[in-house]
Write a protein that holds these residues in place. Structure first.
Motif, short mmCIF file in Angstrom:
data_model
loop_
_atom_site.label_atom_id
_atom_site.label_comp_id
_atom_site.label_asym_id
_atom_site.label_seq_id
_atom_site.Cartn_x
_atom_site.Cartn_y
_atom_site.Cartn_z
N MET A 111 0.85 -1.18 0.00
CA MET A 111 0.00 0.00 0.00
C MET A 111 0.89 1.24 0.00
SD MET A 111 -2.85 1.02 2.78
CE MET A 111 -3.90 2.38 2.49
N GLU A 112 0.53 2.21 -0.79
CA GLU A 112 1.27 3.47 -0.87
C GLU A 112 0.57 4.54 -0.03
OE1 GLU A 112 4.01 4.66 -2.88
OE2 GLU A 112 4.50 2.54 -3.07
N VAL A 113 1.34 5.27 0.73
CA VAL A 113 0.81 6.37 1.53
C VAL A 113 1.43 7.65 0.99
CG1 VAL A 113 0.72 7.39 3.81
CG2 VAL A 113 0.56 4.93 3.56
N GLN A 114 0.58 8.63 0.65
CA GLN A 114 1.07 9.91 0.18
C GLN A 114 1.07 10.90 1.33
OE1 GLN A 114 -1.18 11.21 -3.20
NE2 GLN A 114 0.20 10.16 -4.60
N VAL A 115 2.19 11.63 1.45
CA VAL A 115 2.35 12.62 2.51
C VAL A 115 2.63 13.96 1.84
CG1 VAL A 115 3.66 13.24 4.55
CG2 VAL A 115 3.29 10.85 4.01
N ARG A 116 1.91 14.99 2.26
CA ARG A 116 2.08 16.33 1.71
C ARG A 116 2.45 17.31 2.81
NH1 ARG A 116 -2.54 18.39 -2.45
NH2 ARG A 116 -1.61 17.45 -4.30
N GLY A 117 3.24 18.29 2.43
CA GLY A 117 3.51 19.41 3.33
C GLY A 117 2.32 20.37 3.28
N THR A 118 2.17 21.17 4.31
CA THR A 118 1.07 22.14 4.33
C THR A 118 1.62 23.55 4.24
OG1 THR A 118 1.07 22.26 6.74
CG2 THR A 118 -0.39 20.64 5.73
N CYS A 119 0.86 24.40 3.58
CA CYS A 119 1.28 25.80 3.49
C CYS A 119 0.04 26.68 3.34
CB CYS A 119 2.25 26.01 2.34
SG CYS A 119 1.56 25.82 0.73
N HIS A 120 0.26 27.96 3.51
CA HIS A 120 -0.82 28.94 3.35
C HIS A 120 -0.29 30.16 2.63
CE1 HIS A 120 1.10 30.22 7.12
NE2 HIS A 120 0.69 31.43 6.80
N VAL A 121 -1.20 31.00 2.16
CA VAL A 121 -0.85 32.20 1.40
C VAL A 121 -0.97 33.41 2.31
CG1 VAL A 121 -1.42 33.61 -0.61
CG2 VAL A 121 -1.72 31.13 -0.71
N GLU A 122 0.03 34.29 2.26
CA GLU A 122 0.04 35.54 3.02
C GLU A 122 0.34 36.69 2.08
OE1 GLU A 122 3.00 35.38 6.05
OE2 GLU A 122 1.88 33.99 7.31
N ASP A 123 -0.02 37.90 2.50
CA ASP A 123 0.40 39.09 1.78
C ASP A 123 1.83 39.43 2.21
OD1 ASP A 123 -2.02 39.48 0.46
OD2 ASP A 123 -2.87 40.54 2.19
N VAL A 124 2.62 39.93 1.26
CA VAL A 124 3.98 40.34 1.58
C VAL A 124 3.90 41.63 2.39
CG1 VAL A 124 6.17 41.14 0.60
CG2 VAL A 124 4.94 39.27 -0.48
N PRO A 125 4.57 41.70 3.54
CA PRO A 125 4.52 42.92 4.35
C PRO A 125 5.10 44.11 3.57
CG PRO A 125 5.49 41.12 5.60
CD PRO A 125 5.33 40.64 4.20
N GLY A 126 4.37 45.21 3.56
CA GLY A 126 4.82 46.41 2.88
C GLY A 126 4.42 46.46 1.42
N SER A 127 3.70 45.48 0.94
CA SER A 127 3.26 45.46 -0.45
C SER A 127 1.78 45.13 -0.50
CB SER A 127 4.06 44.43 -1.25
OG SER A 127 3.58 44.37 -2.57
N LYS A 128 1.05 45.79 -1.40
CA LYS A 128 -0.39 45.58 -1.46
C LYS A 128 -0.77 44.41 -2.36
CE LYS A 128 -1.02 50.52 -1.08
NZ LYS A 128 -1.35 51.72 -1.81
N ASP A 129 -0.03 44.22 -3.44
CA ASP A 129 -0.47 43.26 -4.45
C ASP A 129 0.42 42.04 -4.59
OD1 ASP A 129 1.63 44.73 -5.36
OD2 ASP A 129 0.83 45.05 -7.37
N ARG A 130 1.38 41.84 -3.72
CA ARG A 130 2.26 40.66 -3.81
C ARG A 130 1.87 39.66 -2.74
NH1 ARG A 130 8.37 41.89 -4.48
NH2 ARG A 130 8.28 39.66 -4.79
N LYS A 131 2.01 38.38 -3.08
CA LYS A 131 1.67 37.28 -2.18
C LYS A 131 2.91 36.44 -1.92
CE LYS A 131 -2.84 37.92 -2.44
NZ LYS A 131 -3.62 38.38 -1.34
N GLN A 132 2.85 35.66 -0.86
CA GLN A 132 3.91 34.71 -0.55
C GLN A 132 3.28 33.43 -0.01
OE1 GLN A 132 6.44 36.72 2.21
NE2 GLN A 132 5.10 36.41 3.96
N LEU A 133 3.91 32.31 -0.35
CA LEU A 133 3.51 31.01 0.18
C LEU A 133 4.38 30.73 1.40
CD1 LEU A 133 3.23 28.85 -3.05
CD2 LEU A 133 1.36 29.54 -1.58
N VAL A 134 3.78 30.31 2.48
CA VAL A 134 4.51 29.98 3.70
C VAL A 134 4.28 28.51 4.01
CG1 VAL A 134 4.84 30.48 6.14
CG2 VAL A 134 4.25 32.33 4.57
N ILE A 135 5.36 27.73 3.99
CA ILE A 135 5.27 26.30 4.28
C ILE A 135 5.37 26.11 5.78
CG2 ILE A 135 6.33 24.05 3.90
CD1 ILE A 135 7.37 25.18 1.22
N ASP A 136 4.33 25.51 6.38
CA ASP A 136 4.27 25.31 7.83
C ASP A 136 4.76 23.93 8.24
OD1 ASP A 136 3.07 27.83 8.22
OD2 ASP A 136 1.12 26.98 7.72
#
Length: 103
Positions: A1-26
């Motif tokens: 049996m194969e088990v798949q494991v994924r990392g988790t992350c979320h999207v944040e706004d870049v501090p000091g910028s209105k229109d840029r995003k960043q992915l943060v891997i937790d």
């Protein structure tokens, strides 16, 4: 049996910028080092397998908390970049498991 494991992350706004995003891997997959993951992400960006990434850095502290930040370009779609991370890096891995019970 194969088990798949994924990392988790979320999207944040870049501090000091209105229109840029960043992915943060937790969280990263089991038995994967932070340094190895960051190196594989950087290699994939350099080889143009992952598009729209402007910066990758490891902001993890000395404790067990993981924080790997991937800054995106202005017009980048965060979900597309996340899918590319799962496909071209070790953010998603699978390993075999033997599920055997003796009674």
């Amino acid at each position: 049996m194969e088990v798949q494991v994924r990392g988790t992350c979320h999207v944040e706004d870049v501090p000091g910028s209105k229109d840029r995003k960043q992915l943060v891997i937790d969280q990263i997959p089991y038995m994967l080092g932070q340094k190895t993951l960051v190196e594989s992400i950087v290699d994939a960006v350099k080889e143009d397998r992952i598009a729209d990434v402007s910066d990758v850095r490891n902001e993890s502290g000395r404790e067990a908390q993981t924080r790997i930040v991937i800054e995106l370009k202005r017009d980048a779609n965060a979900q597309v970049v996340l899918n590319q991370l799962y496909k071209f890096t070790q953010m998603e891995t699978s390993f075999g498991v033997i599920l055997l019970a003796l009674v």
